[in-house]
Design an enzyme around this catalytic site. Structure first.
Site, PDB file in Angstrom:
ATOM      1  N   HIS A 177       0.816  -1.225   0.000  1.00  0.00           N
ATOM      2  CA  HIS A 177       0.000   0.000   0.000  1.00  0.00           C
ATOM      3  C   HIS A 177       0.853   1.280   0.000  1.00  0.00           C
ATOM      4  CE1 HIS A 177       0.261  -0.335   4.378  1.00  0.00           C
ATOM      5  NE2 HIS A 177      -0.647  -1.261   4.455  1.00  0.00           N
ATOM      6  N   HIS A 209      -4.534 -10.185  14.042  1.00  0.00           N
ATOM      7  CA  HIS A 209      -4.795  -8.963  13.253  1.00  0.00           C
ATOM      8  C   HIS A 209      -5.503  -9.413  11.984  1.00  0.00           C
ATOM      9  CE1 HIS A 209      -4.180  -5.208  11.228  1.00  0.00           C
ATOM     10  NE2 HIS A 209      -2.997  -5.429  10.698  1.00  0.00           N
ATOM     11  N   GLU A 214      -5.865  -7.588   8.970  1.00  0.00           N
ATOM     12  CA  GLU A 214      -5.485  -7.070   7.653  1.00  0.00           C
ATOM     13  C   GLU A 214      -5.232  -8.260   6.722  1.00  0.00           C
ATOM     14  OE1 GLU A 214      -2.385  -4.072   7.629  1.00  0.00           O
ATOM     15  OE2 GLU A 214      -2.902  -3.477   5.580  1.00  0.00           O
ATOM     16  N   ASP A 257      -3.098  -9.392   4.760  1.00  0.00           N
ATOM     17  CA  ASP A 257      -1.860 -10.164   4.711  1.00  0.00           C
ATOM     18  C   ASP A 257      -1.770 -11.199   5.826  1.00  0.00           C
ATOM     19  OD1 ASP A 257      -1.773  -7.785   6.192  1.00  0.00           O
ATOM     20  OD2 ASP A 257       0.408  -7.679   6.175  1.00  0.00           O
ATOM     21  N   HIS A 316      -1.356  -2.385  14.323  1.00  0.00           N
ATOM     22  CA  HIS A 316      -1.438  -1.363  13.339  1.00  0.00           C
ATOM     23  C   HIS A 316      -2.874  -0.892  13.069  1.00  0.00           C
ATOM     24  CE1 HIS A 316      -1.372  -1.351   8.597  1.00  0.00           C
ATOM     25  NE2 HIS A 316      -1.222  -0.121   9.000  1.00  0.00           N
ATOM     26  N   ASP A 339       2.267  -7.441  13.599  1.00  0.00           N
ATOM     27  CA  ASP A 339       2.985  -6.380  12.884  1.00  0.00           C
ATOM     28  C   ASP A 339       4.121  -5.764  13.719  1.00  0.00           C
ATOM     29  OD1 ASP A 339       1.659  -6.507  10.459  1.00  0.00           O
ATOM     30  OD2 ASP A 339       0.235  -4.927  10.925  1.00  0.00           O
ATOM     31  N   TYR A 366       9.965  -0.015   8.684  1.00  0.00           N
ATOM     32  CA  TYR A 366       8.618  -0.524   8.976  1.00  0.00           C
ATOM     33  C   TYR A 366       7.947   0.362  10.024  1.00  0.00           C
ATOM     34  CZ  TYR A 366       4.979  -4.018   9.631  1.00  0.00           C
ATOM     35  OH  TYR A 366       3.779  -4.671   9.678  1.00  0.00           O
ATOM     36  N   HIS A 417       6.004 -10.386   9.942  1.00  0.00           N
ATOM     37  CA  HIS A 417       6.799 -10.106   8.743  1.00  0.00           C
ATOM     38  C   HIS A 417       8.284 -10.211   9.088  1.00  0.00           C
ATOM     39  CE1 HIS A 417       3.303  -8.474   6.622  1.00  0.00           C
ATOM     40  NE2 HIS A 417       3.059  -7.704   7.659  1.00  0.00           N
TER      41      HIS A 417
END
Ligand code: FEO
Length: 394
Positions: free
Chosen positions: A24, A78, A80, A82, A144, A163, A191, A222
């Site tokens: 993004h 989370h 999101e 991903d 996040h 995250d 990040y 990640h």
């Protein structure tokens, strides 16, 4: 690639995204990973999952350890895409699996996937038993998204941090000691600057909780897993979340039409050099705004230059300032500068952005047409005097 056993019965079963170059708007030159973790206990548990399109690779990796249909529990730290994109497909395999997530995650899942999920909502202090192990849930809202939480396993001293502490790095290595530390730290800083920075006050609170836990492995969603360098990443997060900018570091970001604004940028650079302050020069034609943000996270002085174009600022500078304002670094010293032919509106526009960012402002510098050597020396002198004033005020 095979799954990786991190501790007895606990496996990395994520996916490496070698192709990812844009997350993004964030430039991910090194790709990324979406880390998912499988715990083999009396209740077989999967912590987080991966992007929808990468589901087959994750399920293949899980299948090398256990039949995926035996998964009892899914922890969704989370939502999101991903980390939750594979959830609908996974639930076709394990329709009765119990999902644990925050209330905000439950609401968001319905809005993301337009269906109901079997979510047991957890709050801070809640824990569940898997058999030999327990999992404790700690909500970390806005690190996040509003739904975020981290999950801690005290028996194995592992924190599944999602995250937080992540880095966008695709690699065959999984553990921090297996990969160059300077690169991991640089990517962790990038990040933070691009994802976490606006929520740094929440990070301060979350760090207090993390520091109270006995941890020998931090497993983010990640990049590399922190094991050897946990003190280093906690220290980095402490510095970044407390917004501790470096007084000896200045960032000069500019774009230029006919080289005049560039000449002004170099005159300003000389002033910082004379004051013993390191400088990073960034021409917006060469660098990506997400890379520049990594420097914003640590530089005390942020100087931004734009020529005037059509009574406004150059589009590249507008993009950078919009991004900067959104990430809200605050508590910096800002300087707007630029050249113009007539109107000369650009410098005022840049300065207003810097004010909106919450910066203390140095007097702006404008120059009509092309600055001579005398003009440039005068700019250096002017900025030098201002730097001295700021030093004395400290
Ligand atoms: Fe890695 Fe906020 O998702």
């Amino acid at each position: 690639m095979l799954p990786r056993e991190l501790k007895k019965g606990i496996y990395w079963v994520g996916v490496i995204d070698w192709d990812l170059r844009n997350f993004h708007g964030y430039l991910t030159q090194r790709g990324s990973t979406y880390n998912a973790y499988l715990i083999i206990d009396e209740k077989i548990t999967l912590i987080d999952n991966v992007k929808e399109k990468l589901y087959p690779e994750m399920i293949e990796r899980i299948s090398k350890i256990v039949d995926p249909s035996k998964i009892d529990i899914i922890v969704q730290n989370h939502v999101e895409g991903d980390h939750s994109g594979s959830l609908p497909a996974l639930l076709e395999r394990v329709p009765n699996a119990q999902i644990y997530a925050t209330g905000n995650a439950d609401k968001a899942l319905k809005l993301l996937y337009h269906r109901d999920f079997n979510v047991k909502i957890v709050n801070g202090g809640d824990s569940i038993s898997l058999g030999k192990r327990t999992l404790h849930f700690v909500p970390t809202p806005m690190i996040h998204w509003p739904d975020n939480m981290v999950t801690y396993c005290p028996e194995d001293k592992m924190l599944f941090s999602n995250d937080s502490f992540g880095q966008h790095i695709a690699s065959s290595q999984r553990i921090d000691s297996e990969y160059p530390l300077s690169t991991i730290m640089e990517e962790a800083r990038k990040y933070f600057a691009n994802i976490v920075l606006p929520f740094r006050k929440m990070v301060v609170k979350a760090l207090e909780v993390v520091k109270s836990l006995d941890i020998d492995m931090i497993c983010p969603s990640h990049g590399l897993i922190w094991e050897k360098y946990i003190p280093e990443i906690l220290e980095e997060y402490h510095m970044l979340s407390h917004n501790e900018a470096n007084d000896k570091y200045a960032l000069i970001v500019y774009d230029t039409m006919w080289e005049s604004t560039r000449k002004m940028a170099y005159a300003i650079q000389r002033a910082f050099n004379h004051a013993g302050i390191d400088v990073r020069m960034v021409n917006l034609q060469n660098d990506h705004i997400s890379d520049i943000m990594t420097e914003v996270a640590t530089a005390k002085y942020i100087c931004v230059g734009s020529s005037t174009l059509n009574n406004g600022i150059l589009p590249s500078v507008a993009a950078f300032l919009t991004y900067l304002k959104g990430l809200s670094p605050q508590d910096r010293i800002g300087l707007a500068f630029g050249s113009y032919g007539w109107g000369g509106q650009s410098v005022g526009i840049v300065e207003n952005y810097l004010k909106d960012c919450g910066f203390t402002i140095m007097d702006k510098i404008r120059h009509q047409y092309i600055p001579s050597k005398v003009d440039l020396d005068a700019i250096t002198e002017r900025v030098s005097a201002k730097i001295e004033e700021f030093k004395e005020e400290k």
